[in-house]
Every structure is written in structure tokens, then in C-alpha cells.
Motif scaffolding. Sequence first.
Motif, PDB file in Angstrom:
ATOM      1  N   TYR A 441     -19.735  60.722  16.966  1.00 16.77           N
ATOM      2  CA  TYR A 441     -20.196  61.566  18.065  1.00 16.77           C
ATOM      3  C   TYR A 441     -21.050  62.689  17.486  1.00 16.77           C
ATOM      4  O   TYR A 441     -20.816  63.159  16.359  1.00 16.77           O
ATOM      5  CB  TYR A 441     -19.007  62.163  18.826  1.00 16.77           C
ATOM      6  CG  TYR A 441     -18.166  61.135  19.552  1.00 16.77           C
ATOM      7  CD1 TYR A 441     -18.668  60.438  20.653  1.00 16.77           C
ATOM      8  CD2 TYR A 441     -16.861  60.863  19.140  1.00 16.77           C
ATOM      9  CE1 TYR A 441     -17.901  59.491  21.317  1.00 16.77           C
ATOM     10  CE2 TYR A 441     -16.076  59.916  19.797  1.00 16.77           C
ATOM     11  CZ  TYR A 441     -16.613  59.243  20.884  1.00 16.77           C
ATOM     12  OH  TYR A 441     -15.852  58.298  21.534  1.00 16.77           O
ATOM     13  N   LYS A 443     -21.155  65.752  17.991  1.00 23.47           N
ATOM     14  CA  LYS A 443     -20.426  66.979  17.656  1.00 23.47           C
ATOM     15  C   LYS A 443     -19.835  66.920  16.248  1.00 23.47           C
ATOM     16  O   LYS A 443     -19.592  67.951  15.616  1.00 23.47           O
ATOM     17  CB  LYS A 443     -19.323  67.251  18.677  1.00 23.47           C
ATOM     18  CG  LYS A 443     -18.218  66.224  18.707  1.00 23.47           C
ATOM     19  CD  LYS A 443     -17.160  66.562  19.748  1.00 23.47           C
ATOM     20  CE  LYS A 443     -16.058  65.513  19.787  1.00 23.47           C
ATOM     21  NZ  LYS A 443     -15.334  65.398  18.502  1.00 23.47           N
ATOM     22  N   ASP A 444     -19.623  65.694  15.741  1.00 29.46           N
ATOM     23  CA  ASP A 444     -19.014  65.552  14.420  1.00 29.46           C
ATOM     24  C   ASP A 444     -19.978  65.898  13.286  1.00 29.46           C
ATOM     25  O   ASP A 444     -19.555  66.071  12.142  1.00 29.46           O
ATOM     26  CB  ASP A 444     -18.498  64.122  14.219  1.00 29.46           C
ATOM     27  CG  ASP A 444     -17.338  63.790  15.150  1.00 29.46           C
ATOM     28  OD1 ASP A 444     -16.627  64.726  15.565  1.00 29.46           O
ATOM     29  OD2 ASP A 444     -17.148  62.598  15.469  1.00 29.46           O
ATOM     30  N   LEU A 446     -22.089  68.550  13.441  1.00 26.87           N
ATOM     31  CA  LEU A 446     -22.400  69.977  13.498  1.00 26.87           C
ATOM     32  C   LEU A 446     -21.693  70.738  12.383  1.00 26.87           C
ATOM     33  O   LEU A 446     -20.594  70.404  11.977  1.00 26.87           O
ATOM     34  CB  LEU A 446     -21.978  70.556  14.849  1.00 26.87           C
ATOM     35  CG  LEU A 446     -22.561  69.883  16.097  1.00 26.87           C
ATOM     36  CD1 LEU A 446     -22.018  70.557  17.358  1.00 26.87           C
ATOM     37  CD2 LEU A 446     -24.074  69.907  16.076  1.00 26.87           C
ATOM     38  N   GLU A 460     -27.018  72.431  14.331  1.00 20.76           N
ATOM     39  CA  GLU A 460     -26.525  72.988  15.589  1.00 20.76           C
ATOM     40  C   GLU A 460     -26.942  72.097  16.746  1.00 20.76           C
ATOM     41  O   GLU A 460     -27.916  71.341  16.644  1.00 20.76           O
ATOM     42  CB  GLU A 460     -27.098  74.402  15.780  1.00 20.76           C
ATOM     43  CG  GLU A 460     -26.716  75.368  14.653  1.00 20.76           C
ATOM     44  CD  GLU A 460     -27.442  76.694  14.769  1.00 20.76           C
ATOM     45  OE1 GLU A 460     -26.836  77.662  15.249  1.00 20.76           O
ATOM     46  OE2 GLU A 460     -28.629  76.743  14.376  1.00 20.76           O
ATOM     47  N   PRO A 461     -26.235  72.164  17.872  1.00 14.08           N
ATOM     48  CA  PRO A 461     -26.586  71.306  19.010  1.00 14.08           C
ATOM     49  C   PRO A 461     -27.927  71.693  19.615  1.00 14.08           C
ATOM     50  O   PRO A 461     -28.296  72.867  19.647  1.00 14.08           O
ATOM     51  CB  PRO A 461     -25.437  71.552  19.993  1.00 14.08           C
ATOM     52  CG  PRO A 461     -24.861  72.875  19.606  1.00 14.08           C
ATOM     53  CD  PRO A 461     -25.044  72.990  18.134  1.00 14.08           C
TER      54      PRO A 461
END
Length: 621
Positions: A441, A443-444, A446, A460-461
Amino acid sequence: MRKFLSFLLFLSLTIVTVAGLVGNQPTVATESLRPPVGASALVGQPAESAAAEPLAGFDEFVAQVMKDWKVPGVAVAIVKDGKVILAKGYGERDTQKHLPVTPQTLFAIGSITKSFTVSAMGMLVDEGKLDWDKPVREYLPEFKMYDPVASEHMTPRDLVTHRSGLPRHDSLWYSSDFPRADLVRRLRYLEPSKDFRSTYQYNNLMFMTAGYLVGRVAGTTWEDFVRLHILVPLGMKSTNYSVADSQKSVDFAMPYQNADGVVKDMPFHNIDQIAPAGSINSNVEDMAQYLLFHLGKGMHGQTRLLSEDSENQMQSPQMVETSSDRWKENGLLTYGMALNVSAYRGHKFVSHGGAIDGFTAQLSFMPQDNIGVIVLANLDSDKNPVPIIVTYNAYDRLLGLDQTPWNRRFMDDEQKTKQSEEEAKKQGFTERKPNSRPSHYLKDYLGEYENPGYGIVKIEPDGEGFKFTLNLLSSPLRHFHYDVFEVPPNPLDQLEKTKVMFLTDIKGDISSLSIPLEPHVKDIVFNRMPERSMSARSFLEPLAGQYQLGGVTNIVSLEGDHTLFLIVPGQPKYELVPRRGMAFDVKGLSGFSIEFKKDESGAVVEAIFYQPDGTFVAKRK
């Protein structure tokens, strides 16, 4: 990181390397520049004198070349027999305000700065304070390279002849504002690509180190030493060390770049920390005096500033460069000390180019003919061979030779290269693997990742991708294939087309990333850093305590404010290294880690011991 590897790194636009910049010249353009305008000065002789006759038609030639390559502004100075015979501006220093280039217009001179650094070193040698051939460590005890042989035996001469064994590693300094002393410290983490003293490899960091050495030996700074011993004696009153200072002047050139055939503004880029390698800004009036100084073998007027021996060493071959014999006008290319030494049409030719964001420059002189030329331009070097084209043409005229069609040669090369690139695009050649997806995913991925030499990368997202930050530079990062992401193509982005590959550890976690920042060595690896909160005492203190595993009581203790240790009866004390969340690796034991768990109330109640032979739960006592 295309631009780091082409023009942003003070490319030495010499008689051979520029002629070989196939792929870095623009297509012939239909859009024209404004007609060249600006102030000029024929110093010491009237324009109608015999000395000016070889330059008949030179202005028109410069105007045409600028038009062909879409260069906004150019300044030229020519010296001959101890006099300045031309100092002139062409075109515009500011295309928005339509301000003309004058002989006083400040441009960045890029790597021509290097010769100022070596001149300063020569002055210290003349004073007996420095020896070209003693180890650098005698002057800088903290100096250390990745290669221990280079660490012990590197000399000041090695620093300024591009034979350290270290490739460029330019994105380290270009992306950061690390102070000079810190850059010197980081050298020990940069991988070499060749054996020490075996091969010519252009390197800005070594010249930065040489300038740092000047300051330490002289008991001052590189800037102050160069100002006092070179700029002031030569009367170079307008010359400065920083683009910030240039912009305070009443007459400075704006930087521009050719973005797919369109000339656009380019931001000034501050490189004060690596100043001895390329930060000087000057104009052709000042640089004409600098040319006379070197043509005078260290003399300026009746004053000797640099010994003839030191000057001769600068102008004598120290290393042979890799070069092409494509053009018969060019001789074998060698490197002295901060000066290229070669021949042009049978005449000894000493030169150095300079290129940094939005500016390109070329300094050269023929010591046996007592003539010299300086050309400054405010277009990025990615598609700007104009300084070398103008330089060659000036020498053809001054030597009374037929004019070599350098402009046509460069334009033909550019056209062929563009056609080749368009053909590859048309046929759809790409290394991208279609229909692939990331292994985790988003987020993993970041977090922050660190390399001891290059600094910190932040992921960063950013919508369906990431924001990628390397020290001070930031760009969008989009999925390319599998766990590889890429900065999208954009000629205005200094990080364009940079690829970032994320790496998974044995536990299946994203543990590091690698970037091909230096093409001559392995990709640079940045290891994932723990969340900053994991180093806070408030986070660590609740984890300390006793944990029962079978019949053994294990102790987790907090020492100081930031470090946890694991004490297992009968074994050495192990440091726990923050990993992520509440997980820690056991330092010194590969494959061993501990993850703390909380209950619903937030109290730490157990620790999970992950080991190669199994996973175990230890209850908190």
C-alpha cells in the motif's frame, strides 16, 4: 537525474568535450531573438584601427549564433598583446524588462572559478605555507576518503587535477546546503569508481575541499583570501561569490533555459557552500583583467601576484583527458591545474568552461600568441554551445585563418540527435513494464530515509503518488513499474526522470530505497529512519521493564533519554534500534527484533520476540 549529469555540474566546455556534446544542442529554431543591443567598449584603440579589422563582421556572427541557439544575452572580451581590444555586450540580460547586456553585466562563470582557487593555492605555495605534493592530511587532519589509500596519500595537487578516483557525486552538494566542513566530512561515505591517481574524472567536491584547505592554511576563508590576493589587485571590483550578491547589483543577467525549444526563466541556484568549485559571478571587464594576469604568467602590470613557476604548473599537462579526434582542429586534451591544456589549429590553447543554472561561460587564451577570449552567456548549457562557438570564431579571426563552420557542425549534430530521439519515441521504445503495480500500500512507503553521505530523502503523500524530497529539492514522484517510481518528465524540474526504487527486507517491510544519483557507481542506498517520535523519552520510557519469556526474565532498560537496551541473563547487553511503530531491531543480531504491544487502556503488556528459529511472546511482569 538528467540535469545533474549534464549542465548543472560546471561542465568543462572545452575544445573537445563541447564538440562531443552530441545530444545537448537545440534544434534549429524559427523563432528569433531580439536584435543584439547593448553597450560596447573598444579599449585602448579606436574602432577603425588595424587591430579591429580582424573582427570585422564579428558582431553579425555573434548575433546569428545567438539567434540560432536562442540565447538571450552574451558578453565578450578579447585581449591581445597586453591590451583589451574588445569588451562588448550583445542581446538582453533581462528579457522581461528588455534590459541590454553591457560589459559590466554580471554572469555566473561556473567552473572557471576553479582557476581562482588554484591561483590562491599557488600563492600559498609561493609563501612556503603549502606544498603541492604533501598529503592533505598534514593540513586537514580530519580529511578522509572512502579509499584508505587516497585518504593517506591525497595531495593538494591531486585535489585539483581530477585524479582522486571519485566520480562527480554532484547531487550531494547540488541538493543541499551542507556547510563546507560537513561536505568534507561526508567524502568518506562516497564510493570511488576508479583507483586513486589512475584516471581523469571531473570532480567538484575535490575543488571545494581545495578551497576549504586554502582557508584553513591561510587562517581565513577562501572568499577573503581570493578577494585580498586576486580580486583587489586585479581591480575586479564587480566580481562576487554569490548569486544573492549579484542580484543586488544594478547590472546583472537573469538565468534562462531552453525548455523544448522555448526560452524560459530559470531560478538562481545558490551554491555558496561549494564556492571554490564554481560560485564566482563576474563581467567581461573584470574577466579581461583576469585573462591578462594569466597571460602575464602571474604578473599584472608591473606587479607579480603569482610566481611564474606556479603559473606554469597550472598551464602544464598533469592528466590526460578522454577526448575525441573527431575534429582535426582540436589537439590532444589534457588537464593542468584548473585549466585544460590543448591545441587549437596548431596553437597552444589553455581554457576552462563553466556552467551552472541558467549560465554558460568559456575562458581561454593562447599564451604563445598572447591573445585571450572570455565569453559569458545567460542560457543554460543543456542546449547552449554558443560560448565555445564564439570563442573558436574569435581565434580564427585573430589568427588570420579561414573560419571553421563550428555553428553548422553543432547544429547538424543537434538535429541528428533530436531525430534519433523522436524515432525512439515514435517506435515506443521504453524500459517500463506495463500493467505492473507496487508490492505494498502507498502508505507503507512513506517516511524518511538516510544515507550518511547524501543526506535525507523524504517520501510524503501526494495524490496518487508521492512528494519526493532530496534534502532541499522536491518533486512529484509517480509509479513507474513494480516498486520503482519516477519523477515525471519536466524540463523545468531539476529532478526530472529521476527513478527511485524501494527495497523490501526479509520481514516484508519497505526498509530502504535506492537512487542512481551517480552513474559510475552502484545506486545510492538510503536506509529507512525510525519515526522521530521513537527517539523521545516519553515514547521509550513506558517500554522499559521486565518481560518473562519461559523461565527467563528479560530486562528492557532506558539509558539516557534516547536508547533502549535488552538484557538477557548470561548474554551481552544488546541495543534496541528503533524500526517502526513499536518495533525495534536487536543491534548486532541479524533477523532478531522485538515488538511491544499495548492493551486497550494503552499500557504495554507484552513484547514479541522475532527470531530466525521462531516467534515468542514475553509477558510483562
